[in-house]
Design an enzyme around this catalytic site. Structure first.
Site, short mmCIF file in Angstrom:
data_model
loop_
_atom_site.label_atom_id
_atom_site.label_comp_id
_atom_site.label_asym_id
_atom_site.label_seq_id
_atom_site.Cartn_x
_atom_site.Cartn_y
_atom_site.Cartn_z
N GLY A 117 0.92 -5.19 1.03
CA GLY A 117 -0.36 -5.29 0.32
C GLY A 117 -0.20 -5.94 -1.05
N ALA A 169 0.86 -1.18 0.00
CA ALA A 169 0.00 0.00 0.00
C ALA A 169 0.89 1.23 0.00
CB ALA A 169 -0.90 -0.02 1.23
N GLU A 189 -0.23 -9.55 -0.32
CA GLU A 189 -1.61 -9.91 0.10
C GLU A 189 -2.56 -9.96 -1.11
OE1 GLU A 189 -1.39 -6.76 2.99
OE2 GLU A 189 -1.83 -8.15 4.62
N GLU A 208 5.77 -5.21 6.88
CA GLU A 208 5.09 -4.17 7.67
C GLU A 208 5.78 -3.93 9.01
OE1 GLU A 208 3.62 -6.54 5.93
OE2 GLU A 208 1.85 -5.76 4.89
N1 DAK Z 1 4.59 3.19 -0.76
C1 DAK Z 1 4.96 4.38 -1.32
N2 DAK Z 1 6.08 4.50 -2.09
C2 DAK Z 1 6.84 3.42 -2.29
C3 DAK Z 1 6.52 2.16 -1.72
C4 DAK Z 1 5.31 2.07 -0.94
N3 DAK Z 1 4.86 0.92 -0.40
N4 DAK Z 1 7.47 1.28 -2.09
C5 DAK Z 1 8.35 1.95 -2.85
N5 DAK Z 1 7.98 3.25 -2.98
C6 DAK Z 1 8.65 4.31 -3.71
C7 DAK Z 1 9.89 4.80 -2.99
O1 DAK Z 1 9.56 5.75 -2.01
C8 DAK Z 1 10.68 5.39 -4.13
O2 DAK Z 1 10.13 6.65 -4.45
P1 DAK Z 1 11.08 7.93 -4.75
O3 DAK Z 1 11.96 8.05 -3.57
O4 DAK Z 1 11.85 7.53 -6.00
O5 DAK Z 1 10.12 9.05 -4.96
C9 DAK Z 1 10.37 4.47 -5.30
O6 DAK Z 1 9.17 3.81 -4.95
C10 DAK Z 1 11.45 3.42 -5.53
O7 DAK Z 1 11.66 2.74 -4.31
P2 DAK Z 1 13.12 2.56 -3.65
O8 DAK Z 1 14.02 3.69 -4.01
O9 DAK Z 1 12.92 2.28 -2.21
O10 DAK Z 1 13.62 1.26 -4.44
P3 DAK Z 1 14.64 0.13 -3.93
O11 DAK Z 1 14.86 -0.74 -5.11
O12 DAK Z 1 15.82 0.73 -3.24
O13 DAK Z 1 13.82 -0.69 -2.81
C11 DAK Z 1 11.88 -1.84 -1.92
C12 DAK Z 1 12.69 -1.44 -3.18
C13 DAK Z 1 10.61 -2.53 -2.44
C14 DAK Z 1 12.67 -2.86 -1.10
C15 DAK Z 1 11.54 -0.59 -1.07
O14 DAK Z 1 10.98 0.39 -1.95
C16 DAK Z 1 10.59 -0.86 0.03
O15 DAK Z 1 10.98 -1.43 1.06
N6 DAK Z 1 9.33 -0.44 -0.15
C17 DAK Z 1 8.31 -0.48 0.91
C18 DAK Z 1 7.81 -1.90 1.12
C19 DAK Z 1 6.81 -1.97 2.25
O16 DAK Z 1 7.12 -1.68 3.40
N7 DAK Z 1 5.61 -2.35 1.92
C20 DAK Z 1 4.50 -2.54 2.90
C21 DAK Z 1 3.66 -1.30 2.95
S1 DAK Z 1 2.34 -1.46 4.16
C22 DAK Z 1 -5.42 -2.43 4.45
C23 DAK Z 1 -5.07 -2.39 3.12
C24 DAK Z 1 -3.73 -2.50 2.75
C25 DAK Z 1 -2.72 -2.63 3.70
C26 DAK Z 1 -3.08 -2.70 5.04
C27 DAK Z 1 -4.43 -2.59 5.42
N8 DAK Z 1 -6.80 -2.30 4.86
C28 DAK Z 1 -7.86 -2.16 3.82
C29 DAK Z 1 -7.17 -2.44 6.24
C30 DAK Z 1 -1.33 -2.75 3.25
C31 DAK Z 1 -0.27 -2.23 3.94
C32 DAK Z 1 1.08 -2.22 3.31
O17 DAK Z 1 1.30 -2.71 2.21
#
Ligand code: DAK
Length: 259
Positions: free
Chosen positions: A110, A66, A113, A133
């Site tokens: 997400g 997300a 998921e 997360e």
């Molecule tokens: N959100 C926003 N931006 C993101 C992102 C994300 N999840 N993942 C990556 N980006 C963005 C980065 O900020 C970066 O943007 P700029 O800085 O260039 O503007 C760009 O994408 C490229 O990412 P990186 O520079 O970080 O690229 P790397 O290759 O170095 O790293 C990575 C890739 C995938 C390992 C890293 O980007 C990363 O760790 N991303 C976050 C992964 C994460 O934590 N995901 C979980 C998010 S929480 C619900 C519905 C949904 C959910 C929960 C409840 N309900 C309906 C109740 C879901 C929650 C989640 O998914």
């Protein structure tokens, strides 16, 4: 098929191909994208000429979760009272036609998921799955603790959810969360081939079959067996069952009419 801002929806015969299209942010799932996904899934479900959906991502990721930018400053009352748009986010989980996730690159949070809501997961050899997360101070909230645990078991799920580590395609396949691995260049063609194979069979029968399999995740064995029996009986109400069995006896290929 329809013009959207954050996804591409294409018709490929009886198969709908949906591509998440925010490659600059690794297809982070923003609310607007989830609203588009909800809309297109409803259109596909209502369209008798479409039998199967394939979901994939444009660029380096399936989806990296997300959109953290949209979530970062939300407070408890807002998250609790709106459930971040809850039911809308579950639309793929309640989708009634067969679905295939074609995962290349990151399927995190997400994104993972969402893949787990599909019936089949095809992984490119560069796929990386995970529920990171905990590394951003929260826990999976979109089915990760439930669907992932049912898919790979408690101990592997705990290992992933408590550390946030990524699983590569090989480990994901060994763990049972991936149907099969294909070379990156073949991912979408293979997913479409698989979807076309399913679409060449009877659509209502495929819907009965996937519903029966899903019962295994939602109820006890005896209730699941009962549900399966009822769905099996229901298949005899279709013309496609008659055609399938008669064609077998007449030693000719069946012509299914989705009736
Ligand atoms: N959100 C926003 N931006 C993101 C992102 C994300 N999840 N993942 C990556 N980006 C963005 C980065 O900020 C970066 O943007 P700029 O800085 O260039 O503007 C760009 O994408 C490229 O990412 P990186 O520079 O970080 O690229 P790397 O290759 O170095 O790293 C990575 C890739 C995938 C390992 C890293 O980007 C990363 O760790 N991303 C976050 C992964 C994460 O934590 N995901 C979980 C998010 S929480 C619900 C519905 C949904 C959910 C929960 C409840 N309900 C309906 C109740 C879901 C929650 C989640 O998914």
């Amino acid at each position: 098929m329809h013009n959207f801002e954050h996804i591409i929806a294409e018709r490929k015969g009886a198969v709908a191909l949906i591509t998440f299209n925010r490659p600059k942010v690794l297809n982070a799932l923003c609310n607007a994208m989830i609203a588009e996904l909800e809309t297109v899934l409803a259109l596909i479900e209502a369209d008798p000429s479409l039998s199967v959906v394939v979901v994939t991502g444009n660029g380096k990721a399936f989806a990296a979760g997300a959109d953290i930018k949209e979530m970062a400053d939300k407070r408890f009352t807002e998250v609790f009272s709106t459930d971040i748009g809850g039911s809308r986010w579950q639309r793929l989980g309640s989708f009634r036609k067969p679905s295939i996730a074609a995962v290349a690159g990151y399927a995190l949070g997400g994104g993972c998921e969402l893949a787990l809501m599909c019936d089949i997961i095809l992984a490119a050899d560069n796929a990386k799955f995970g529920q990171p997360e905990i590394t951003i101070g929260t826990i999976p909230g979109w089915g990760g603790t439930q669907r992932l645990t049912r898919a790979i078991g408690k101990y592997k799920a705990m290992d992933l959810i408590l550390t946030g580590r990524h699983l590569d395609a090989e480990e994901a396949e060994r763990s049972g969360m991936v149907s099969r691995i294909v070379p990156l260049a073949d991912l979408v063609p293979e997913a479409l081939k698989l979807a076309e194979k399913i679409a060449s069979l009877s659509s209502p029968i495929a819907m009965l079959a996937r519903e029966a399999v899903d019962s295994a995740f939602e109820t006890t064995l005896s209730e699941g067996l009962k549900a399966e029996r009822r769905l099996f009986h229901a298949s005899f109400a279709t013309q496609d069952q008659k055609e399938g069995m008669v064609a077998f006896l007449e030693k000719r290929p069946p012509v299914f009419k989705n009736q």
